[in-house]
Design a protein around this motif. Structure first.
Motif, PDB file in Angstrom:
ATOM      1  N   ARG A   1      30.587  40.542  38.298  1.00 32.80           N
ATOM      2  CA  ARG A   1      30.648  39.615  39.437  1.00 32.80           C
ATOM      3  C   ARG A   1      31.928  38.806  39.274  1.00 32.80           C
ATOM      4  N   VAL A   2      32.899  39.049  40.149  1.00 30.85           N
ATOM      5  CA  VAL A   2      34.235  38.472  39.987  1.00 30.85           C
ATOM      6  C   VAL A   2      34.451  37.320  40.960  1.00 30.85           C
ATOM      7  N   PHE A   3      34.838  36.168  40.416  1.00 33.97           N
ATOM      8  CA  PHE A   3      35.291  35.043  41.228  1.00 33.97           C
ATOM      9  C   PHE A   3      36.812  35.142  41.282  1.00 33.97           C
ATOM     10  N   ALA A   4      37.321  35.493  42.455  1.00 34.91           N
ATOM     11  CA  ALA A   4      38.757  35.731  42.635  1.00 34.91           C
ATOM     12  C   ALA A   4      39.393  34.490  43.237  1.00 34.91           C
ATOM     13  N   ALA A   5      40.285  33.855  42.479  1.00 34.69           N
ATOM     14  CA  ALA A   5      40.849  32.572  42.895  1.00 34.69           C
ATOM     15  C   ALA A   5      42.327  32.701  43.263  1.00 34.69           C
ATOM     16  N   ALA A   6      42.698  32.038  44.349  1.00 35.59           N
ATOM     17  CA  ALA A   6      44.094  31.995  44.791  1.00 35.59           C
ATOM     18  C   ALA A   6      44.180  31.059  45.986  1.00 35.59           C
ATOM     19  N   ARG A   7      45.407  30.840  46.464  1.00 35.37           N
ATOM     20  CA  ARG A   7      45.597  29.967  47.627  1.00 35.37           C
ATOM     21  C   ARG A   7      45.363  30.700  48.948  1.00 35.37           C
ATOM     22  N   ARG A   8      45.651  32.002  48.979  1.00 36.83           N
ATOM     23  CA  ARG A   8      45.613  32.757  50.239  1.00 36.83           C
ATOM     24  C   ARG A   8      44.225  33.345  50.457  1.00 36.83           C
ATOM     25  N   LEU A   9      43.391  32.587  51.166  1.00 34.37           N
ATOM     26  CA  LEU A   9      41.995  32.962  51.365  1.00 34.37           C
ATOM     27  C   LEU A   9      41.858  34.287  52.109  1.00 34.37           C
ATOM     28  N   GLN A  10      42.718  34.528  53.079  1.00 32.21           N
ATOM     29  CA  GLN A  10      42.632  35.762  53.860  1.00 32.21           C
ATOM     30  C   GLN A  10      42.796  36.987  52.963  1.00 32.21           C
ATOM     31  N   ASN A  11      43.719  36.928  52.032  1.00 30.93           N
ATOM     32  CA  ASN A  11      43.922  38.031  51.099  1.00 30.93           C
ATOM     33  C   ASN A  11      42.709  38.222  50.196  1.00 30.93           C
ATOM     34  N   LEU A  12      42.111  37.111  49.787  1.00 33.83           N
ATOM     35  CA  LEU A  12      40.915  37.186  48.937  1.00 33.83           C
ATOM     36  C   LEU A  12      39.741  37.809  49.695  1.00 33.83           C
ATOM     37  N   GLN A  13      39.644  37.502  50.971  1.00 27.87           N
ATOM     38  CA  GLN A  13      38.568  38.081  51.784  1.00 27.87           C
ATOM     39  C   GLN A  13      38.764  39.587  51.936  1.00 27.87           C
ATOM     40  N   ALA A  14      40.017  40.025  52.062  1.00 23.62           N
ATOM     41  CA  ALA A  14      40.310  41.461  52.118  1.00 23.62           C
ATOM     42  C   ALA A  14      39.948  42.121  50.793  1.00 23.62           C
ATOM     43  N   LEU A  15      40.221  41.442  49.689  1.00 24.09           N
ATOM     44  CA  LEU A  15      39.847  41.939  48.370  1.00 24.09           C
ATOM     45  C   LEU A  15      38.334  42.078  48.250  1.00 24.09           C
ATOM     46  N   ALA A  16      37.617  41.087  48.744  1.00 25.43           N
ATOM     47  CA  ALA A  16      36.149  41.128  48.691  1.00 25.43           C
ATOM     48  C   ALA A  16      35.604  42.310  49.487  1.00 25.43           C
ATOM     49  N   GLU A  17      36.209  42.576  50.643  1.00 29.27           N
ATOM     50  CA  GLU A  17      35.780  43.714  51.467  1.00 29.27           C
ATOM     51  C   GLU A  17      36.049  45.032  50.752  1.00 29.27           C
ATOM     52  N   GLU A  18      37.208  45.139  50.129  1.00 26.29           N
ATOM     53  CA  GLU A  18      37.550  46.367  49.401  1.00 26.29           C
ATOM     54  C   GLU A  18      36.604  46.578  48.226  1.00 26.29           C
ATOM     55  N   ALA A  19      36.278  45.510  47.541  1.00 26.12           N
ATOM     56  CA  ALA A  19      35.342  45.608  46.417  1.00 26.12           C
ATOM     57  C   ALA A  19      33.955  46.001  46.901  1.00 26.12           C
ATOM     58  N   ARG A  20      33.529  45.413  48.011  1.00 25.57           N
ATOM     59  CA  ARG A  20      32.207  45.720  48.562  1.00 25.57           C
ATOM     60  C   ARG A  20      32.107  47.196  48.946  1.00 25.57           C
ATOM     61  N   ALA A  21      33.172  47.725  49.524  1.00 24.81           N
ATOM     62  CA  ALA A  21      33.187  49.133  49.912  1.00 24.81           C
ATOM     63  C   ALA A  21      33.085  50.049  48.700  1.00 24.81           C
ATOM     64  N   ALA A  22      33.525  49.546  47.545  1.00 21.32           N
ATOM     65  CA  ALA A  22      33.471  50.327  46.310  1.00 21.32           C
ATOM     66  C   ALA A  22      32.217  50.029  45.497  1.00 21.32           C
ATOM     67  N   GLY A  23      31.315  49.215  46.074  1.00 15.91           N
ATOM     68  CA  GLY A  23      30.066  48.904  45.386  1.00 15.91           C
ATOM     69  C   GLY A  23      30.140  47.727  44.432  1.00 15.91           C
ATOM     70  N   GLY A  24      31.223  46.935  44.535  1.00 13.59           N
ATOM     71  CA  GLY A  24      31.390  45.805  43.625  1.00 13.59           C
ATOM     72  C   GLY A  24      31.244  44.471  44.336  1.00 13.59           C
ATOM     73  N   THR A  25      31.298  43.396  43.557  1.00 19.33           N
ATOM     74  CA  THR A  25      31.139  42.048  44.096  1.00 19.33           C
ATOM     75  C   THR A  25      32.317  41.169  43.710  1.00 19.33           C
ATOM     76  N   VAL A  26      33.026  40.694  44.732  1.00 18.63           N
ATOM     77  CA  VAL A  26      34.097  39.724  44.543  1.00 18.63           C
ATOM     78  C   VAL A  26      33.803  38.529  45.435  1.00 18.63           C
ATOM     79  N   GLU A  27      33.824  37.345  44.856  1.00 17.73           N
ATOM     80  CA  GLU A  27      33.593  36.118  45.610  1.00 17.73           C
ATOM     81  C   GLU A  27      34.902  35.331  45.703  1.00 17.73           C
ATOM     82  N   PRO A  28      35.452  35.166  46.915  1.00 17.03           N
ATOM     83  CA  PRO A  28      36.717  34.451  47.076  1.00 17.03           C
ATOM     84  C   PRO A  28      36.598  32.974  46.697  1.00 17.03           C
ATOM     85  N   VAL A  29      37.599  32.468  46.005  1.00 14.72           N
ATOM     86  CA  VAL A  29      37.656  31.061  45.629  1.00 14.72           C
ATOM     87  C   VAL A  29      39.038  30.532  46.024  1.00 14.72           C
ATOM     88  N   GLU A  30      39.102  29.748  47.087  1.00  9.73           N
ATOM     89  CA  GLU A  30      40.380  29.186  47.524  1.00  9.73           C
ATOM     90  C   GLU A  30      40.761  28.043  46.584  1.00  9.73           C
TER      91      GLU A  30
END
Length: 253
Positions: free
Chosen positions: A32-61
């Motif tokens: 379960r990955v908490f992905a932190a950065a300033r660019r929330l939109q990019n983090l949301q795209a990362l979360a979608e890509e992870a979800r499609a691969a069966g993983g979990t990424v939670e964006p943290v602005e």
């Protein structure tokens, strides 16, 4: 060496490049990955890509240069998730800080992110990890920190700080159950290196570099540098006397 499985991880600088690739790599392996950065939109795209691969990424602005906020944010995540198993200080900035045309604002930005931001990220839940007798801290330094490179006073200096910081933590934390890893990448194709017009030998794609880093982390390596060709070149540079190193760097500049 047995590989470690992580239930939870927090990775900074995850909106692009190495952080993005590393977050995706761990998410695909059940973390379960908490992905932190300033660019929330990019983090949301990362979360979608992870979800499609069966993983979990939670964006943290989050902006790691705001160190008090960073500390508080990580401590809240740690408490809410039942304890972070892995914290990766990956966020970094690289700006030209040529001594002949030195601009303090550029140096300040690099130091606020690469030094203060990284230290805050790594320190935020360290006491809790020691108390739990488990956890893993990872600092992403750079081969550029081995010596002071031309036009990179702030960047090379910041990465030299991080490597020494990680080494001291490693020594202190021996026997506590908390592991420490310092990673030294060479040239990687990221947003940071994109503006560079000069040749960058042995450059790796971000996904390839992230996989190398991920494997080193789960193996529990205390130090990992790559690619070997650039590491070897920097090893030679470390051994050069200043009388040879300085004019050589002036030519490369």
């Amino acid at each position: 060496m047995a590989e470690t499985r992580y239930g939870t991880a927090l990775i900074t600088g995850a909106s692009s490049g190495l952080g993005y690739g590393l977050a995706l790599w761990f998410a695909k392996r059940g973390t379960r990955v908490f992905a932190a950065a300033r660019r929330l939109q990019n983090l949301q795209a990362l979360a979608e890509e992870a979800r499609a691969a069966g993983g979990t990424v939670e964006p943290v602005e989050m902006d790691v240069s705001r160190t008090d906020e960073t500390m508080a944010h990580l401590q809240k995540i740690d408490a809410d998730c039942g304890g972070l198993d892995l914290v990766v200080a990956n966020a970094g900035v690289g700006l030209d800080t040529n001594g002949k045309r030195f601009k303090w604002e550029r140096a300040k930005q690099v130091l606020e992110v690469n030094v203060m931001g990284a230290a805050a990220t790594l320190s935020a839940v360290l006491p809790q990890m020691v108390e739990r007798k488990r956890g893993h801290l990872v600092g992403v330094s750079s081969l550029a920190g081995f010596r002071g490179l031309p036009k990179n006073a702030a960047y090379s200096g910041s990465k030299a700080f991080l490597s020494t910081f990680m080494e001291s933590l490693r020594v202190d934390l021996r026997g506590t159950g908390v592991r420490v890893t310092c990673i030294y990448p060479g040239f990687v194709k990221t947003d940071m290196t994109a503006p560079n017009k000069h040749p960058m030998p042995f450059m790796l794609e971000a996904a390839e570099a992230a996989e190398l880093m991920g494997k080193a982390i789960v193996r529990g390596q205390t130090v990992f540098s790559f690619p070997w060709q650039t590491r070897a070149a920097m090893g030679v540079a470390q051994a050069l006397p200043n009388a040879v190193f300085d004019p050589l760097m002036r030519k490369l500049r």
